[in-house]
Design an enzyme around this catalytic site. Structure first.
Site, PDB file in Angstrom:
ATOM      1  N   LYS A 191       0.834  -1.207   0.000  1.00 23.57           N
ATOM      2  CA  LYS A 191       0.000   0.000   0.000  1.00 23.57           C
ATOM      3  C   LYS A 191       0.871   1.260   0.000  1.00 23.57           C
ATOM      4  CE  LYS A 191      -2.306   0.126   3.593  1.00 23.57           C
ATOM      5  NZ  LYS A 191      -2.985  -0.579   4.667  1.00 23.57           N
TER       6      LYS A 191
ATOM      7  N   THR B 126       3.977   1.489  -0.994  1.00 24.74           N
ATOM      8  CA  THR B 126       4.690   1.554  -2.271  1.00 24.74           C
ATOM      9  C   THR B 126       3.786   2.161  -3.344  1.00 24.74           C
ATOM     10  OG1 THR B 126       5.945  -0.403  -1.628  1.00 24.74           O
ATOM     11  CG2 THR B 126       5.953   0.178  -3.961  1.00 24.74           C
TER      12      THR B 126
ATOM     13  N   ARG C 235       2.141   7.875   7.210  1.00 27.48           N
ATOM     14  CA  ARG C 235       2.438   7.708   8.644  1.00 27.48           C
ATOM     15  C   ARG C 235       3.934   7.573   8.866  1.00 27.48           C
ATOM     16  NH1 ARG C 235      -0.802   2.448   9.471  1.00 27.48           N
ATOM     17  NH2 ARG C 235      -0.351   2.364   7.242  1.00 27.48           N
TER      18      ARG C 235
ATOM     19  N   LYS D  48      13.274  -7.588   9.974  1.00 23.55           N
ATOM     20  CA  LYS D  48      13.879  -6.762   8.945  1.00 23.55           C
ATOM     21  C   LYS D  48      12.804  -6.183   8.028  1.00 23.55           C
ATOM     22  CE  LYS D  48      17.563  -7.203   5.565  1.00 23.55           C
ATOM     23  NZ  LYS D  48      18.713  -7.946   5.084  1.00 23.55           N
TER      24      LYS D  48
ATOM     25  N   ALA E  67      -3.457   0.927  14.041  1.00 28.99           N
ATOM     26  CA  ALA E  67      -4.637   0.823  13.181  1.00 28.99           C
ATOM     27  C   ALA E  67      -5.724  -0.046  13.801  1.00 28.99           C
ATOM     28  CB  ALA E  67      -4.237   0.282  11.817  1.00 28.99           C
TER      29      ALA E  67
ATOM     30  N   PHE F 138      -4.042  -1.164   7.405  1.00 32.46           N
ATOM     31  CA  PHE F 138      -4.804  -2.399   7.189  1.00 32.46           C
ATOM     32  C   PHE F 138      -5.667  -2.308   5.920  1.00 32.46           C
ATOM     33  CE2 PHE F 138      -4.719  -3.118  12.085  1.00 32.46           C
ATOM     34  CZ  PHE F 138      -3.421  -3.544  12.002  1.00 32.46           C
TER      35      PHE F 138
ATOM     36  N   PHE G 125       3.757  -7.854  -8.883  1.00 32.72           N
ATOM     37  CA  PHE G 125       4.987  -8.481  -8.390  1.00 32.72           C
ATOM     38  C   PHE G 125       5.637  -9.240  -9.535  1.00 32.72           C
ATOM     39  CE2 PHE G 125       5.385  -8.421  -3.658  1.00 32.72           C
ATOM     40  CZ  PHE G 125       4.360  -7.534  -3.412  1.00 32.72           C
TER      41      PHE G 125
ATOM     42  N   TRP H 266       6.728  -0.312  -8.118  1.00 31.98           N
ATOM     43  CA  TRP H 266       7.846  -0.909  -7.385  1.00 31.98           C
ATOM     44  C   TRP H 266       9.055  -1.036  -8.327  1.00 31.98           C
ATOM     45  CZ3 TRP H 266      11.068  -5.132  -7.582  1.00 31.98           C
ATOM     46  CH2 TRP H 266      11.788  -5.418  -6.401  1.00 31.98           C
TER      47      TRP H 266
END
Lengths: 557, 557
Positions: free
Chosen positions: A72, A74, A95, A106, A274, A302, A382, A410
């Site tokens: 989201k 990205t 945020r 990580k 959230a 979320f 992706f 991305w």
């Protein structure tokens, strides 16, 4: 070979923040540098531009999250970059991440690939100190409260009914349940206590919903910290320390300006939980962005059942914000998980599972329609997605007259988001917008919850525990019934059972108890246990972290 | 009418910090702005100027402190301003204040009157976030430690022997003694714990004694956090998280540049406790100041028996710092208290009491002589001091061939410190300097303590508790015997009994126990209970604090 996020970020050509500030026509006395690539913006900007028409606010939300990841942030960053590329002066409002989780697992929280906000190390570490200021203010209140009890307890605070816990911006399970005040009469009064992570602090929610410093102070003063022996609420105003807390927050309330990899301005400010809070960046940042740009791209935590609902029902009311369009982010991977595929099999093509999983997207589409905001489905592509899978989603949307666009931000940055950006502009300029919150705040608490449960979650009803029922009558007495509801529900399912993926039906939402967040201005309805202090995993990410002699971060992402 | 400190500070004409940086010939990539009036300086400055001869380091110390106040920081700031007025390029190096006490008792820690460092609100609130970074790193280590125990306890840590407490930068007595890890098997392992104030963290001491980031990491790795079931020390290196801690401190290790009311540059960096630690600003700040200026004025906490001794025996060794001269600050008021006058009678002239109180100054003068550093007594003048009292001190010094100068820097700024500045320059240029630490670190622990007790405190001997004796043999086994000693003794008396003012004689110093600070690189010798987490008073200063709509601090000073 793909580069890692940190490699891409560290190769970025950042502009000095002074250039970004000039780009926004900020006056020289309206911003303060924090290093060369971060700035804090004065709230005077809001005053100066008060009468200027606001830019269009685009909310990025998503399907129900899965371990597959939706991206989201990205998409938000990429869309902002893309809107700028097609000639719309756009500012991103996001945020600010919490430090705690980064020590455990990580992964940063500043977008990814070629759609990131930078400097990402700073943003993911101490940034401009906002969270530290909230930690200080929160724990100063705890210390002042315990000191009040210790010094004679004039307010007759019942030490068994202190609801104000302490906070740290860390994942630290050992602090979830503690006993404080041990050691004898000069060391305070013993009582049970606990620590939450800082982003769960009501002060964080307040900072994010306040319009200015006076509003902040007013909200702080209304926070309930405990109950007295007569079971009446004790507030910050009773302790008389709202001024001190506001003083500790005087810089934290200023939105932070950074930039994306393509030098698109980004305001990163505030990051409430959230679940027990509303999961959106600050009202001040979103408003400021809307005054400084023609378009604002912002997100909510979320999936749409939680994030978008709270954005529409809580944040827009607190901040006089009008949503102009919504992007519902979906990925083939996550939809396949909603269709029953296990996480380790996501790289395999599975159109059948994808088809089953579309039901989750379908429900969120219906929800956004219910709110009346024009929307587009953004497919966050992706590398492992097959052509067939992508085509299936496109066809599925086309058959239903649902606007859809492929996002490749991305891999390609803003250039990969132009299709989405064009659709968003089309919606904003020509879409039908009949936005309204889904419930009237003056309705009884139970009806507000029922409205959310039925219309947003698709539940067949709600049920309240005896405790929750008792609380409602207490809230009526306290005059707390005219507030919006902040649902604390699992993000993984539309229902309150995290194992029910896809689009469950015929379920009941059970309200276990309420937590009044009177300063923030909402009533939290808990549907299950909510983890407000995460723990660390067996091999925390901290084990691989380091810093080079010249100050470069290692192992943070 | 005299103006208040904050009124004077808020009327000051601050120069943009860029001008102060230019004044110091800093390269543009060697400093980062934090707002318009604060900057962080890169450690690259130390590398670039490594071969440049160092400026002269002037230590400001004092007689034993009393509730009357001595004004060591005020004299330091004023002396720095005065040295600049008489043509010496001077930089001031001071500690950064803790936020906690400011919530309790009104009063900042940035000098006073016309000798202040500014912006004082920022310096006294969050400043550039160094203390918050230390709090984060310290508590991250706690969380990682408790997580290690919870996840199987591979290192066999004895939960009864965890010596690493948690910290907050607050006065919060209820956190002194706590039990953590309650709530059942998934909430961690229950054990006794406690919180110190952040400035008492060993990480603060380490930050202040490190030369660079590698030294910092090395020291962090050596910190002892617990003992295992075989009673062997468990270190940060055993947990493998020194890199993560250093990463959290990567900006905190950069000295902060601000200015005084007269635009004299000041490096404010680090502020360790003066009892369980060494009470001096960072080695990096003092060294950097000495490379950027001809003179550095710096201070050390408490009186010369603690502050100067630790500066000479701990800080100079860690930082290769050569003290060029010392100023011993004394006030007529404080000397009268040492002569037996009560606090509420200090405004009355009392030369008899003053005469008796001179014994305290006399001892500190002897101490500085023992260290071989040229010195001058600086009389910090208060409005209520009578001419006779001031003359008495001047005569007393003259009779003993002790250099003395009147300082009126509180009322007059740098102009009021020119006499003192001229004496300091005379001492630096022509005084005899035979400086050497008072003990050899290779001496047995007991001999090091005996040396300090006899030569610095004027004690007739020392005695060790059975526990302290046992610890010495443990330390020998652990190889911790070649470290300097950090005495934790009451600051109010030369003895370990705070009620014995003036110059007590024939007393014994009792060592109750030791605390090894192996990362910081010293052994703390405790002569009594040391308060490492202060409490709030009945009417905390926080009650009067506020912030105006335009962000101005109220009630902070």
């Amino acid at each position: 070979m793909n580069k890692s996020d940190i490699e891409i970020a560290q190769e970025a050509k950042m502009k000095p923040i002074s250039e970004i500030a000039e780009q926004l026509d900020l006056h020289v006395d309206e911003w303060e540098p924090h290093g060369h690539y971060k700035a804090k913006l004065s709230l005077d900007v809001l005053k100066r531009l008060d009468s200027k028409p606001s830019g269009k606010v685009v909310l990025v939300t998503a399907i129900s999250p899965t371990p597959a990841g939706e991206g989201k942030s990205t998409v938000s960053v990429g869309l902002g970059q893309a809107l700028n590329r097609i000639g719309k002066k756009t500012i991103i409002a996001l945020r600010e991440p919490s430090l705690g989780p980064s020590m455990g697992i990580k992964g940063g929280a500043a977008g990814g690939g070629y759609s990131q906000v930078i400097p990402m190390e700073d943003i993911n570490l101490h940034f401009t100190g906002d969270l530290h200021a909230i930690t200080s203010a929160h724990n100063a209140l705890s210390a002042l409260l315990d000191n009040h009890i210790h010094q004679g307890n004039e307010l007759q605070i019942d030490t068994r009914r202190v609801v104000w816990k302490r906070v740290l911006d860390l994942n630290d399970r050992a602090l979830r349940n503690v006993v404080v005040g041990l050691g004898g009469p000069v060391q305070g009064v013993p009582r049970e206590d606990g620590f939450d992570i800082t982003v769960a602090s009501e002060i964080m929610a307040i900072l994010c919903l306040s319009k200015d410093i006076n509003d902040l102070k007013h909200r702080l003063s209304k926070m309930v910290v405990a109950y007295n022996y007569s079971k009446e609420p004790v507030t910050v105003a009773d302790l008389g320390v709202q001024g001190a807390l506001a003083l500790l927050l005087k810089d934290a309330i200023k939105p932070n300006l950074v930039q994306t990899l393509e030098n698109t301005p980004a305001l990163i400010h505030g990051g409430p939980f959230a679940n027990i809070a509303h999961g959106c960046n600050s009202v001040m940042a979103t408003r400021m962005a809307s005054k400084l740009g023609d378009y604002v791209v912002t997100e909510a935590g979320f999936g749409a059942d939680l994030g978008a609902e709270k954005f529409f029902d809580i944040k827009t009311r607190a901040g006089d914000i009008e949503p102009a369009a919504t992007v519902i982010v979906a990925t083939a991977r996550a939809l396949k998980m909603h269709g029953g595929v296990a996480k380790n099999q996501l790289t395999e093509e599975n159109v059948g599972a994808l088809e089953r999983g579309m039901a989750n997207l379908e429900k969120h589409v219906e929800t956004i329609r219910t709110f009346g905001v024009p929307f587009v489905v953004g497919i966050n592509r992706f590398n492992s997605d097959s052509e067939q899978e992508i085509q299936f989603i496109l066809d599925w949307c086309a058959e239903r007259n649902i606007e859809v666009a492929l996002s490749e931000v991305w891999a390609k940055g803003g250039a990969g988001g132009e299709e989405l950006a064009n659709k968003v502009v089309e919606l904003v300029e020509n879409g039908t917008n009949t936005f309204e919150p889904i419930y009237d705040v003056s309705l009884p608490i139970i009806e507000k919850i029922e409205t959310i449960a039925r219309k947003v979650y698709g539940a067949s009803g709600i049920e309240l525990s005896p405790k929750a029922k008792r609380q409602i009558s207490e809230f009526d007495k306290a005059g707390w019934n005219n507030l919006p509801i902040c649902m604390a529900k699992t993000q993984y399912s539309l229902s309150d059972d995290p194992s029910k993926l896809g689009r469950p039906e015929g379920f009941i939402i059970s309200i276990r108890e309420f937590r009044p967040s009177i300063g923030a201005g909402f009533i939290v309805a808990l549907t299950g246990t909510v983890m407000t202090m995460p723990g660390l995993p067996k091999k925390p990410a901290a084990l691989n972290m380091d810093v080079t002699e010249d100050g470069k971060a290692i192992g943070l992402f």
